[in-house]
Design a protein around this motif. Structure first.
Motif, PDB file in Angstrom:
ATOM      1  N   THR A 185       7.489   6.070 107.015  1.00  0.00           N
ATOM      2  CA  THR A 185       6.597   6.458 108.107  1.00  0.00           C
ATOM      3  C   THR A 185       5.642   7.559 107.669  1.00  0.00           C
ATOM      4  O   THR A 185       5.877   8.247 106.667  1.00  0.00           O
ATOM      5  N   PRO A 242      17.901  12.613 109.152  1.00  0.00           N
ATOM      6  CA  PRO A 242      18.501  11.566 109.996  1.00  0.00           C
ATOM      7  C   PRO A 242      17.528  11.120 111.092  1.00  0.00           C
ATOM      8  O   PRO A 242      16.865  11.936 111.722  1.00  0.00           O
ATOM      9  N   GLY A 243      17.427   9.806 111.265  1.00  0.00           N
ATOM     10  CA  GLY A 243      16.577   9.250 112.313  1.00  0.00           C
ATOM     11  C   GLY A 243      15.109   9.129 111.947  1.00  0.00           C
ATOM     12  O   GLY A 243      14.317   8.646 112.744  1.00  0.00           O
ATOM     13  N   LEU A 244      14.731   9.583 110.751  1.00  0.00           N
ATOM     14  CA  LEU A 244      13.331   9.489 110.331  1.00  0.00           C
ATOM     15  C   LEU A 244      13.226   8.460 109.212  1.00  0.00           C
ATOM     16  O   LEU A 244      13.612   8.728 108.070  1.00  0.00           O
ATOM     17  N   PRO A 245      12.689   7.267 109.519  1.00  0.00           N
ATOM     18  CA  PRO A 245      12.533   6.257 108.460  1.00  0.00           C
ATOM     19  C   PRO A 245      11.624   6.779 107.347  1.00  0.00           C
ATOM     20  O   PRO A 245      10.609   7.427 107.611  1.00  0.00           O
ATOM     21  N   ASP A 246      11.983   6.505 106.097  1.00  0.00           N
ATOM     22  CA  ASP A 246      11.246   7.024 104.947  1.00  0.00           C
ATOM     23  C   ASP A 246       9.872   6.403 104.771  1.00  0.00           C
ATOM     24  O   ASP A 246       9.036   6.936 104.054  1.00  0.00           O
TER      25      ASP A 246
END
Length: 191
Positions: free
Chosen positions: A86, A80-84
């Motif tokens: 990046t 959650p909260g970590l764009p894929d």
């Protein structure tokens, strides 16, 4: 790049690239527009398209060496909260047995011209270098996340031949760049 210019780039690249399976007599520029990368094929190696169309494989039989350049769709990390898309998510995807992440690197973004060797650098993006081993095999590579795909270039070779194969691989890595406009499968615009 206009549609006509893109078609001409592909046609000229195909005309300049020797037939798959032939031993390359000289270093040859290569563009894989569908997967969004460009590189230079090393002299003395054979090249073949990957069966799924995602890239290219280079083989050197005397060294039992293999270089692959390809793009694969991003797999979600589920964090959650970590764009894929990046570099931090790429760190998680490259984690696993046999992998050691070396460092963050900068990967050139280029615009190709009318021939496979005609390219203009138009920026950079983040990437990761990595190494690994399993039994008597070693590998090294660079990966970047762009346009909904992880785009990678990897060397896999018998450990005893790693240094010899690394010379050709270094030339491929130094020429490896991501296309600014992405590819047919992973199209995107500005970084």
């Amino acid at each position: 790049m206009t549609l006509i210019a893109a078609i001409m780039t592909v046609l000229l690249a195909q005309a300049l690239t020797p037939e798959p399976g032939t031993v390359l007599e000289r270093a040859t520029p290569y563009v894989h527009p569908a997967s969004g990368f460009a590189l230079t094929l090393p002299e003395g190696w054979r090249h073949f398209p990957l069966e799924d169309g995602s890239g290219i494989v280079l083989l050197e039989e005397t060294l039992d060496a293999r270089i692959e350049a390809f793009a694969v769709p991003i797999e979600p990390t589920g964090v959650p909260g970590l764009p894929d898309d990046t570099i931090d998510a790429l760190l998680l995807r490259l984690d696993g047995p046999g992998f050691r992440r070396s460092e963050r690197v900068r990967v050139p973004l280029v615009v190709t011209g009318e021939s496979a060797g005609d390219r203009v650098q138009a920026g950079e993006t983040d990437g990761l270098s990595y190494t690994g081993s399993y039994e008597d095999r070693r590998w090294s590579g660079i990966a970047a996340t762009r346009c909904g795909a992880d785009i990678m270039v990897t060397l896999e070779v018998e450990a005893a031949h790693f240094d010899a194969a690394s010379q050709a691989f270094q030339g491929v890595v130094e020429s490896w760049a991501l296309l600014l406009t992405g590819g047919e499968s992973f199209a995107c615009g500005e970084p």
